[in-house]
Enzyme design. Sequence first.
Site, PDB file in Angstrom:
ATOM      1  N   HIS A  20      39.812  53.553  33.396  1.00  0.00           N
ATOM      2  CA  HIS A  20      39.944  53.346  34.832  1.00  0.00           C
ATOM      3  C   HIS A  20      39.309  52.013  35.232  1.00  0.00           C
ATOM      4  CE1 HIS A  20      39.591  55.278  39.083  1.00  0.00           C
ATOM      5  NE2 HIS A  20      40.695  54.583  38.948  1.00  0.00           N
ATOM      6  N   ASN A 129      51.873  34.926  37.489  1.00  0.00           N
ATOM      7  CA  ASN A 129      50.749  35.580  36.828  1.00  0.00           C
ATOM      8  C   ASN A 129      50.309  36.772  37.663  1.00  0.00           C
ATOM      9  OD1 ASN A 129      50.363  33.227  34.951  1.00  0.00           O
ATOM     10  ND2 ASN A 129      49.814  32.211  36.866  1.00  0.00           N
TER      11      ASN A 129
END
EC number: 5.4.99.62
Length: 138
Positions: A20, A129
Amino acid sequence: MKKTALLNAELSYLVASLGHFDEITICDAGLPIPNETQRIDLALTHGVPAFIDTVRVILSEMQITGVLLASEFKQVSPDLHRALIELVEQEKLAGSRIELIYISHEAFKERTSNSKAVVRTGECTPYANVIFQSGVVF
């Protein structure tokens, strides 16, 4: 042989190993990659593989909770930016809560050092990006 879309062994391992809030960067052919960060170099030639195709395949297996983009991406390459946002919106429609954050390109380049890996594509569109923050499926 794997049955799902992501066949590249390095990418498959990367996605499977994310915790996470871990981050990965998917970048164009020109983004500088920090020496200390794992590089998964997919670039074959100009445009191959394409940034958006790479993102689409990674999102087919990766749960995301955050998206970081350079603010310049939106202005300089609006078509590709829009295509990326559409993919993120599809993830939201599937029930994911995703925070979208814009930062300067310079700050983006610095932030890549936090990524578990940087995936280099053959994309030659400026500012193509993205940094994805890993979510959880529960």
